[in-house]
Design an enzyme around this catalytic site. Structure first.
Site, mmCIF file in Angstrom:
data_model
loop_
_atom_site.group_PDB
_atom_site.id
_atom_site.type_symbol
_atom_site.label_atom_id
_atom_site.label_comp_id
_atom_site.label_asym_id
_atom_site.label_seq_id
_atom_site.Cartn_x
_atom_site.Cartn_y
_atom_site.Cartn_z
ATOM 1 N N ASP A 258 -10.337 -24.976 64.672
ATOM 2 C CA ASP A 258 -9.435 -23.475 64.891
ATOM 3 C C ASP A 258 -9.621 -22.577 65.576
ATOM 4 O OD1 ASP A 258 -7.435 -22.435 62.513
ATOM 5 O OD2 ASP A 258 -9.451 -21.443 61.990
ATOM 6 N N GLU A 291 -6.586 -25.727 69.062
ATOM 7 C CA GLU A 291 -5.597 -24.544 68.770
ATOM 8 C C GLU A 291 -6.157 -23.010 69.137
ATOM 9 O OE1 GLU A 291 -3.587 -21.792 64.931
ATOM 10 O OE2 GLU A 291 -5.610 -21.612 65.162
#
Length: 585
Positions: A258, A291
């Site tokens: 993330d 990401e």
């Protein structure tokens, strides 16, 4: 049966004969005591560099805490089990106790990936997910991706407020129940990917600042909190070992990291990739997914498997809904051309100025194969970070969404769908958590303040419509409504999903090993066609029209799909998609 264990540098490692070695990096503490339930506290040995260790006479099931300077007792930051939550004691576990049923599983090649993102809590925990695996596999899904499951404060959370990265959250089930879910998925040919968060810690239950302030870099704070000092060897190792722990001990098939843009030390990514390569068994497929707001194509060239393509989502969202506030402003000038660039080159932003952030963003990506990019129409961020959590079908014309869905599942990019999307789910997905007192109030008001810049929520009365993230009913209202699967709309969407994924498996996946763009042409506003060179001399062409206009199209070879039942030869109707495959010399 074969068992798996990853021996961590940190935390509690069970030895034979009821012996456990405990290790803690606590550079802010002068001394550390090990507190095992039912035993007297024992002083841990220090190496003078902040590392404390001790071998103790205890086995699996022992509950323990570390008492650091100042007399505070804290859980193990590398705990394998926290049955009483992040504020309770850690528990020594035996990683070899679980008997794997599919120990020979080697994963699946990346070109076969069709990802299904889900939230474990909303689907009934690990056992609830297990009950859905047959239906997902029968649809053509090949991988499930779990939103973060590391332990967090309270009993419900998206997972991005986690504080114990090695500990599966107790509300979803035990560590062995998580392993059983992964085993069951592998038995059905499904990969399991885990979303991990290394860029910040949540606001409740993070005791690291008390005894390891050096874990943090206070000069590199991010949107989510105090920066993390990845340049410190202990910190870098803590997170690298976390990836290896999930891949080896739990047999996950990959991780999605993330908010990579918030990790400032890029040498860490190279070290991670090398350790994974050196540790994972030969022949086994594991995938490292990013990401990354920075659109750092260099990491993809260096060997990371793929990246979530937010640019692709944003361009499609603007085309389908006409929205232009917030970060959608970046794509509001010419979303058709933006989509064309996505289909031809991967990213829209490849170094140009980003008006939303006020900085240049991205780097050239046109040389990368399409499979380096994960495309989606919805995910937890893009749905749940809306004030009212609306699904795409509540925001756009259904026929336009249907055409975009066909593009998602037939393009050479790797598709990802969000839980419930396969049956046209309209249940909102809200932001939710389980904080109390002053922290709960801060989160509630912060959420409403966040949307005050949007036209629909500048009025305080409208802002109060935003659900309270801490309320149990907000969590419950986010559960995908299963009954909708049985409606006419639900069965139609399920049939479409099955049809498109069957076409993908038969016509596209076998030829996805070396995909390159063969050009994209804009037909008009909201309409274009894209061509890709696949393996074995195949050319895939997709005509797409997200507008109300009708366009002439070229005749092509071997039609494999068209979304409009009334398409006339040579014409592309409004809100439609046509896919064709050619063999070329």
């Amino acid at each position: 049966m074969q068992t798996f264990r990853f021996r961590k540098t940190f935390g509690a490692e069970l030895l034979a004969d009821e012996q456990t070695v405990f290790t803690l990096w606590a550079p802010s503490s002068d001394e550390v005591f090990l507190e095992i339930e039912g035993m007297a506290a024992q002083k841990m040995r220090s190496d003078g560099q902040g590392h404390f260790s001790l071998k103790a006479a205890c086995g699996a099931g022992a509950r323990y805490l570390f008492r650091v300077s100042g007399g505070q007792s804290v859980p193990d930051p590398a705990s394998r089990s926290q049955p009483e939550g992040v504020l309770g004691p850690s528990v020594v576990t035996d990683p070899d106790a679980y008997q794997w049923q599919c120990p020979e599983w080697q994963g699946r090649p990346w070109n076969e990936a069709v990802i299904y993102e889900l939230h474990a809590g909303l689907l009934g925990g690990y056992s609830g997910i297990s009950q859905r695996l047959d239906e997902l596999a029968s649809l053509g899904i090949t991988a499930i991706e779990l939103m973060p499951i590391n332990s967090f404060g309270g009993t419900r959370n998206w997972g991005y407020d986690g504080v114990l990265p090695y500990t599966p959250a107790a509300p979803y089930g035990s560590p062995d129940e998580l392993k059983s879910l992964i085993d069951a998925a592998h038995a059905r040919g499904l990969m399991v990917i885990l979303d991990v968060v290394y860029n910040h810690f949540g606001p409740e239950g993070n005791f690291l600042p008390v005894y390891a302030d050096a874990f943090f870099d206070h000069e590199k704070n991010s949107t989510w909190g105090t920066g993390i000092a990845f340049d410190k060897p202990e910190v870098a190792k803590f997170f690298i070992e976390n990836v290896l722990y999930w891949l080896m001990e739990y047999r996950f098939d990959g991780v999605r990291i993330d908010a990579v843009s918030a990790i400032s030390d890029h040498t860490w990514f190279g070290a991670l990739r090398e350790r994974v390569k050196a540790t994972v068994e030969p022949g086994r497929h594991v995938h490292l997914i990013l990401e990354n707001e920075n659109n750092d194509a260099g990491l993809l060239r260096d060997g990371f498997t793929a990246q979530w393509n937010d640019d692709g989502h944003n361009a499609l969202h603007v085309l389908l809904t006409g929205e232009h506030e917030g970060y959608y402003k970046m794509f509001s000038k010419d979303p058709t051309q933006d989509l064309a660039r996505v289909l031809a080159e991967g990213f829209v932003y490849q170094g140009q100025f980003n008006p939303y952030s006020g900085k240049n963003r991205g780097m050239a990506s046109g040389d990368l194969p399409a499979t380096k990019f994960i495309l989606f129409l919805q995910n937890h961020d893009q749905t749940g970070n809306r004030a009212l959590g609306e699904r795409l079908l509540a925001l756009a014309k259904p026929e336009a969404v249907k055409a975009a869905y066909a593009l998602l599942l037939l393009s050479p990019m790797i598709p990802m769908i969000f839980m419930g999307e396969e049956w046209g789910c309209l249940t909102p997905f809200y932001f939710f958590c389980d904080f109390h007192g002053e922290l709960a109030e801060q989160v509630r008001e912060g959420r409403r303040k966040e949307f005050s810049q949007f036209a629909a929520f500048q009025d305080k009365k409208n802002r109060n419509r935003i659900p309270d993230p801490n309320a149990l009913e907000t969590f419950e209202a986010s559960r995908p409504e299963r009954a909708a699967r049985e409606t006419e709309t639900g069965t139609t969407w399920l049939a479409l999903t099955r049809q498109l994924l069957t076409l993908r498996r038969e016509w596209i996946v076998p030829y996805l090993h070396n995909v390159q763009s063969a050009g994209v042409h804009v037909l008009g506003v909201g309409a274009l066609y894209a061509r890709w060179r696949l393996d074995a001399g195949k050319i895939l062409t997709i005509f797409m029209n997200f507008s109300e206009n009708q366009y002439d199209i070229l005749e092509t070879y071997h039609l494999i799909y068209e979304s409009s039942e009334n398409r006339r030869v040579g014409l592309l109707p409004p809100f439609s998609l046509v896919a064709c495959m050619e063999d070329v010399a």
